[in-house]
Write a protein that holds these residues in place. Structure first.
Motif, PDB file in Angstrom:
ATOM      1  N   TYR A   1       0.831  -1.200   0.000  1.00  0.00           N
ATOM      2  CA  TYR A   1       0.000   0.000   0.000  1.00  0.00           C
ATOM      3  C   TYR A   1       0.871   1.258   0.000  1.00  0.00           C
ATOM      4  O   TYR A   1       0.647   2.170  -0.797  1.00  0.00           O
TER       5      TYR A   1
ATOM      6  N   ASP B   1       2.658   1.775  -3.330  1.00  0.00           N
ATOM      7  CA  ASP B   1       1.787   2.176  -4.430  1.00  0.00           C
ATOM      8  C   ASP B   1       1.036   3.484  -4.197  1.00  0.00           C
ATOM      9  O   ASP B   1       0.550   4.075  -5.147  1.00  0.00           O
ATOM     10  N   ASN B   2       0.958   3.942  -2.958  1.00  0.00           N
ATOM     11  CA  ASN B   2       0.103   5.109  -2.673  1.00  0.00           C
ATOM     12  C   ASN B   2       0.804   6.281  -2.010  1.00  0.00           C
ATOM     13  O   ASN B   2       0.196   7.330  -1.857  1.00  0.00           O
TER      14      ASN B   2
ATOM     15  N   LYS C   1       2.688   9.150  -2.427  1.00  0.00           N
ATOM     16  CA  LYS C   1       3.170  10.035  -3.482  1.00  0.00           C
ATOM     17  C   LYS C   1       4.380  10.850  -3.043  1.00  0.00           C
ATOM     18  O   LYS C   1       5.217  11.209  -3.852  1.00  0.00           O
TER      19      LYS C   1
END
Length: 67
Positions: free
Chosen positions: A57, A60-61, A63
């Motif tokens: 998570y 991928d998330n 930023k």
């Protein structure tokens, strides 16, 4: 209703119908974790699964780390 659709070997799509209750989603997560643990070839436990999930998570998330 919650549906998981395989796109290819490395990708899947999760479809959650509008109005699906929060408790139903949590139950689905619990069932997926149970299946991962039961069907794993190693000795996975809940901590291993949650650590892997957290890593994926955040990878991928998050930023901020990707900049």
């Amino acid at each position: 209703m919650i549906t998981i659709k395989t796109i290819d070997k490395n990708n899947a799509e999760l479809i959650v119908a509008k109005g699906t209750p929060h408790t139903t989603m949590l139950l689905g997560i619990e069932m997926l974790i149970e299946t991962l643990i039961k069907d794993s070839s190693g000795n996975l436990n809940i901590d291993d699964v949650l650590a892997d999930l957290k890593y994926s998570y955040e990878r991928d998330n998050n930023k901020e780390e990707q900049k």
